[in-house]
Scaffold this active site. Sequence first.
Site, short mmCIF file in Angstrom:
data_model
loop_
_atom_site.label_atom_id
_atom_site.label_comp_id
_atom_site.label_asym_id
_atom_site.label_seq_id
_atom_site.Cartn_x
_atom_site.Cartn_y
_atom_site.Cartn_z
NE ARG A 13 -2.97 0.36 3.29
CZ ARG A 13 -2.25 0.41 4.42
NH1 ARG A 13 -1.43 1.41 4.65
NH2 ARG A 13 -2.37 -0.56 5.31
CE1 TYR A 54 -16.34 11.84 -15.29
CE2 TYR A 54 -15.77 11.87 -12.97
CZ TYR A 54 -16.17 11.18 -14.09
OH TYR A 54 -16.40 9.84 -14.00
CG ASP A 103 -9.56 16.56 -14.10
OD1 ASP A 103 -8.85 15.96 -14.92
OD2 ASP A 103 -10.65 16.11 -13.68
CE LYS A 121 -12.31 8.52 -17.63
NZ LYS A 121 -12.66 9.76 -16.98
C1 LIG Z 1 -13.15 10.15 -15.70
C2 LIG Z 1 -12.79 11.46 -15.15
C3 LIG Z 1 -12.54 11.64 -13.78
C4 LIG Z 1 -12.69 10.51 -12.77
O1 LIG Z 1 -11.75 9.50 -12.98
P1 LIG Z 1 -12.03 7.95 -12.68
O2 LIG Z 1 -10.78 7.31 -13.10
O3 LIG Z 1 -13.23 7.55 -13.45
O4 LIG Z 1 -12.28 7.85 -11.20
C5 LIG Z 1 -12.16 12.90 -13.35
N1 LIG Z 1 -12.05 13.93 -14.21
C6 LIG Z 1 -12.28 13.80 -15.52
C7 LIG Z 1 -12.12 14.97 -16.42
C8 LIG Z 1 -12.66 12.57 -16.04
O5 LIG Z 1 -12.91 12.46 -17.35
#
Ligand SMILES: *Cc1c(COP(=O)(O)O)cnc(C)c1O
Length: 381
Positions: free
Chosen positions: A46, A98, A170, A195
Amino acid sequence: MKFGTKAIHAGVAPDPSTGAIMTPIFQTSTYVQKSPGDHQGFEYSRTHNPTRTALQQNLAALENGKHGLCFSSGLGAIDAIIKLLQPGDEVISTNDLYGGSYRIFTKVFERYGIKFHFVSMDDPATIETYINERTRLIWAETPTNPMMNIIDIAGIGAVAKKHKVMFAVDNTFATPFLQNPLDMGADIVMHSVTKYLGGHSDVVMGAIIVNDDQLAEQLAFIQNACGATPGPQDCFLVLRGIKTLHIRMERHCQNGKTIAAFLKNHPKVEKVYWPGFEDHPNHEIAKSQMRDFGGMISFTLKGNDMKDAIKVLENLKLFALAESLGGVESLSGHPASMTHASIPKEEREKVGLVDSLIRLSVGIEDADDLKEDLRNALNMI
Ligand SMILES: *Cc1c(COP(=O)(O)O)cnc(C)c1O
């Protein structure tokens, strides 16, 4: 080192025990110590795992940062960032974000006494009016999801610095290939690695990259104390995915441009949201802070009928109807009922997220086939 070289080599070295060129999947929870405390830097997975360490170093290098930290999902990473705050602290967030970020902010952290202001970030100067002595964090996403607005990272970075407020970006949509927020004044970069970084729709993961040593230490403490860490198999898959990030992104951008132009000229399409258009309201900022414009596109239909949007989505064959984005295969989605269903309708519509809005994650297939797929589906309405 240039980006493509870093994507392949940063953080990665042949395994000293065997010479294996690929980072092994260290599928172990614990590590043997010679005597208590006498170990080689690894005690428990962890806290540290060598496969994860390689990935964390790779991600730090791609974002021109010093420290990378991986989490079991993008939301796990966001959770760790907000846990830097105390009850009574305030956050200024973009209002076009998001849905899951909006959900964790309002449904989880507001209960712990953290206050969120959701504001338009078109003009960095307006953010100043929301800053007070309790403001600790500015949260931005650019391009935004799903409206593809562009936020001026350097402009907000300057405001954050002036008021000594942390600034987190982000960077999921842009990826480090298109933009590096730490170079433009951000303190924290967050990714949904799920992504583009993973890139193959086979892993859920998150990451944070920072420069500041103390901030990295606090985040590493939260990472270990709260425990949302990814396993070594997933870290291996992401390391493998990142080796082609630059090549994939080039094609995502090329296909994005082709599809955006195709939709703009289609008689049944009302409006196309893509930062590469010269008439996009923040095109100049996009041009100055991004290396290209990416493969995420949203569009609305003439008449704004939800039924038409659903019919188009049902008839797309290559653009699979699915949550998520950033994989090699094209995906389509209906934000109002899928990714952004947790945002109230009035809030949604304020930013243009109407019922006929369709979001595309343009993959790296042949663009002619993607155009044909869209042409056929639009013909059905
Ligand atoms: C998908 C996404 C998230 C969240 O990420 P997860 O891996 O699904 O928890 C946060 N911000 C953006 C812009 C996203 O597309």
